[in-house]
Design a protein around this motif. Sequence first.
Motif, PDB file in Angstrom:
ATOM      1  N   PRO A  53      46.944  46.265  35.191  1.00  0.00           N
ATOM      2  CA  PRO A  53      46.090  45.194  35.721  1.00  0.00           C
ATOM      3  C   PRO A  53      46.909  44.167  36.499  1.00  0.00           C
ATOM      4  N   LEU A  54      46.337  43.724  37.623  1.00  0.00           N
ATOM      5  CA  LEU A  54      47.015  42.740  38.470  1.00  0.00           C
ATOM      6  C   LEU A  54      46.050  41.631  38.857  1.00  0.00           C
ATOM      7  N   ARG A  55      46.624  40.458  39.104  1.00  0.00           N
ATOM      8  CA  ARG A  55      45.820  39.361  39.643  1.00  0.00           C
ATOM      9  C   ARG A  55      45.478  39.687  41.092  1.00  0.00           C
ATOM     10  N   ALA A  56      44.308  39.269  41.520  1.00  0.00           N
ATOM     11  CA  ALA A  56      43.874  39.526  42.896  1.00  0.00           C
ATOM     12  C   ALA A  56      44.888  38.959  43.889  1.00  0.00           C
ATOM     13  N   GLY A  57      45.427  37.792  43.608  1.00  0.00           N
ATOM     14  CA  GLY A  57      46.430  37.194  44.487  1.00  0.00           C
ATOM     15  C   GLY A  57      47.685  38.041  44.596  1.00  0.00           C
ATOM     16  N   ARG A 101      36.709  43.648  37.035  1.00  0.00           N
ATOM     17  CA  ARG A 101      37.289  42.347  37.395  1.00  0.00           C
ATOM     18  C   ARG A 101      36.934  41.374  36.281  1.00  0.00           C
ATOM     19  N   ARG A 102      37.937  40.643  35.842  1.00  0.00           N
ATOM     20  CA  ARG A 102      37.713  39.625  34.817  1.00  0.00           C
ATOM     21  C   ARG A 102      38.262  38.307  35.344  1.00  0.00           C
ATOM     22  N   THR A 103      37.447  37.275  35.256  1.00  0.00           N
ATOM     23  CA  THR A 103      37.853  35.953  35.724  1.00  0.00           C
ATOM     24  C   THR A 103      38.160  35.069  34.525  1.00  0.00           C
ATOM     25  N   SER A 104      39.290  34.408  34.600  1.00  0.00           N
ATOM     26  CA  SER A 104      39.689  33.456  33.570  1.00  0.00           C
ATOM     27  C   SER A 104      40.160  32.198  34.296  1.00  0.00           C
ATOM     28  N   THR A 163      41.444  45.510  37.061  1.00  0.00           N
ATOM     29  CA  THR A 163      41.920  46.615  36.236  1.00  0.00           C
ATOM     30  C   THR A 163      41.321  47.931  36.729  1.00  0.00           C
ATOM     31  N   ALA A 164      42.141  48.976  36.766  1.00  0.00           N
ATOM     32  CA  ALA A 164      41.678  50.306  37.161  1.00  0.00           C
ATOM     33  C   ALA A 164      40.832  50.913  36.049  1.00  0.00           C
ATOM     34  N   GLY A 165      39.799  51.636  36.449  1.00  0.00           N
ATOM     35  CA  GLY A 165      38.976  52.360  35.492  1.00  0.00           C
ATOM     36  C   GLY A 165      39.512  53.769  35.273  1.00  0.00           C
ATOM     37  N   ASP A 166      38.922  54.474  34.332  1.00  0.00           N
ATOM     38  CA  ASP A 166      39.345  55.846  34.030  1.00  0.00           C
ATOM     39  C   ASP A 166      39.193  56.764  35.240  1.00  0.00           C
ATOM     40  N   ASP A 167      38.108  56.606  36.003  1.00  0.00           N
ATOM     41  CA  ASP A 167      37.907  57.440  37.195  1.00  0.00           C
ATOM     42  C   ASP A 167      38.992  57.181  38.238  1.00  0.00           C
TER      43      ASP A 167
END
Length: 160
Positions: A53-57, A85-88, A95-99
Amino acid sequence: MSDDDEQQSRTESSVVDASVVGLGIVLRSLAPALEQVTLQQYRILVLLVTRGPLRAGDLADELGLLPSGITRMVDRLVRDGWVTRRTSGREVLVTAGDDTVALVDRVLARRAVEFRAALRRMTPDERSAVRTAADALARTAIADPVLDAQILLATAPPER
């Protein structure tokens, strides 16, 4: 033209020819994925699969894009089910999904099969020469194009 110049010219020509063959293998391995996502979206997916997982920036920085461009691409990838996408607060984590993992794995597997097949058709001495030459080329290549290719091809940086 001197013998050294002639040899240099033949070497350059051989390297260009080999790069065309390699690019053909890469493009064939990517083709099915590019029926589902754009090349730019695929680059995002590769980063997420290979780095987590990476930040969009951080995605924007890594790909040399504006944050607004990443936002639009991530919106489409979320809509199509490739990423979450999760916002905090002000931070957006993608984050990448299984597909997504399966898609990138299929591309890498196709590429590996084609390169292995080509190497199996070589003699042991030819394979050794290819390894020596490939190691030297990777070690001495300039960084920027190599880094861009690493993102596209989901490979680690060459050891220097």
